[in-house]
Enzyme design. Structure first.
Site, short mmCIF file in Angstrom:
data_model
loop_
_atom_site.label_atom_id
_atom_site.label_comp_id
_atom_site.label_asym_id
_atom_site.label_seq_id
_atom_site.Cartn_x
_atom_site.Cartn_y
_atom_site.Cartn_z
N ASP A 16 0.87 -1.17 0.00
CA ASP A 16 0.00 0.00 0.00
C ASP A 16 0.91 1.23 0.00
O ASP A 16 2.07 1.15 0.41
CB ASP A 16 -0.87 -0.03 1.26
CG ASP A 16 -1.68 1.23 1.44
OD1 ASP A 16 -2.41 1.61 0.52
OD2 ASP A 16 -1.55 1.84 2.52
N LEU A 17 0.40 2.37 -0.45
CA LEU A 17 1.21 3.60 -0.46
C LEU A 17 0.85 4.52 0.72
O LEU A 17 1.63 4.70 1.65
CB LEU A 17 1.03 4.34 -1.78
CG LEU A 17 1.57 3.66 -3.04
CD1 LEU A 17 1.25 4.50 -4.28
CD2 LEU A 17 3.08 3.44 -2.93
N ASP A 18 -0.36 5.11 0.67
CA ASP A 18 -0.74 6.13 1.65
C ASP A 18 -0.76 5.58 3.07
O ASP A 18 -1.41 4.56 3.34
CB ASP A 18 -2.13 6.68 1.32
CG ASP A 18 -2.17 7.40 -0.02
OD1 ASP A 18 -1.11 7.78 -0.53
OD2 ASP A 18 -3.29 7.59 -0.55
N ASP A 188 -1.23 -0.58 6.06
CA ASP A 188 -1.59 -0.06 7.38
C ASP A 188 -3.05 -0.29 7.74
O ASP A 188 -3.44 -0.15 8.90
CB ASP A 188 -1.31 1.45 7.44
CG ASP A 188 -2.29 2.24 6.60
OD1 ASP A 188 -3.09 3.02 7.16
OD2 ASP A 188 -2.28 2.09 5.36
#
Length: 238
Positions: A16-18, A188
């Protein structure tokens, strides 16, 4: 590092990025502020606009096209177009105005600060196994120096429905040419990342930066294979 399920050998990682590789909250806050300022200055008809006005246009678009939430960029574009149309702009003015708003959004959306430790960790991991980014958002990894670590980037909308739907997880396995259970997904969010990855057949790593109690989290319906508190811990797994 905590293990909740047996962690089988894996040959690739998806990320995941954000809020997994950087803190996205201040980026979004700044972006929304700058976009609202841009809209207020664009035309006198928008001079007294507030966040609630923009939210109402987004809600109107969502009601007309409920599945558009899978593509947050298209959703934002169509919301801007509806705003211009509602205020009497013609076809060309609508397209131009929406494009200019999206240009402002894209610039500020990608003013992302990535910690040097994150660069170091991803560089070490990428030297060992393929890495892939899977995001529901619209950040551009190339704009913040993350692109070199990834074999490719999958984005909700253009590459399938948003997580936790299985589309992008399955596409990542297909493009990596790996059995999906030989991929470890790192994120996250307990619903979109952990639940989404596990239901899709991947193994899941929850990055718990805020030191939350997994058993008290309302979205924690499925436990991950492993929980970490900092990204560098991943190096010990390969």
């Amino acid at each position: 590092m905590r293990f909740y399920r047996p962690l089988a050998p894996f040959a690739a990682m998806t990320f995941d990025l954000d809020d997994t590789l950087y803190d996205n909250h201040p980026v979004i806050d700044k972006t929304e502020k700058e976009v609202l300022c841009f809209i207020r200055q664009y035309d006198a008809r928008f001079s007294s606009f507030e966040y609630e006005d923009l939210r109402l246009y987004r809600q109107a678009v969502l009601e007309l096209e409920p599945e558009i939430y899978h593509d947050v960029t298209l959703w934002r574009q169509q919301s801007a177009e509806l705003m211009f149309s509602h205020h009497g702009f013609n076809g060309e003015e609508i397209r131009r105005g929406a494009d200019e708003i999206m240009s402002c959004f894209t610039y500020w959306r990608n003013q992302i600060t990535v910690a040097e430790s994150t660069h170091q960790t991803l560089s070490a991991l990428a030297a060992k196994i393929p890495l892939v980014a899977i995001t529901n958002g619209n950040a551009e990894p190339a704009a913040c120096g993350l692109a070199p670590y990834f074999e490719f980037v999958l984005k909700a909308g253009v590459d399938g429905r948003s997580k936790p739907c299985p589309d992008m997880y399955h596409l990542a396995a297909e493009r990596l040419n790996l059995p999906i259970n030989q991929i470890l997904h790192v994120g996250d969010n307990l619903k979109t990342d952990v639940e989404g990855a596990i239901y899709s057949g991947m193994q899941a790593c929850w990055i718990n930066i805020e030191n939350k109690d997994l058993m008290r989290e309302p979205e924690g319906r499925l436990v991950p294979h492993v929980e970490i508190s900092d990204l560098a811990s991943l190096i010990a797994l390969i």
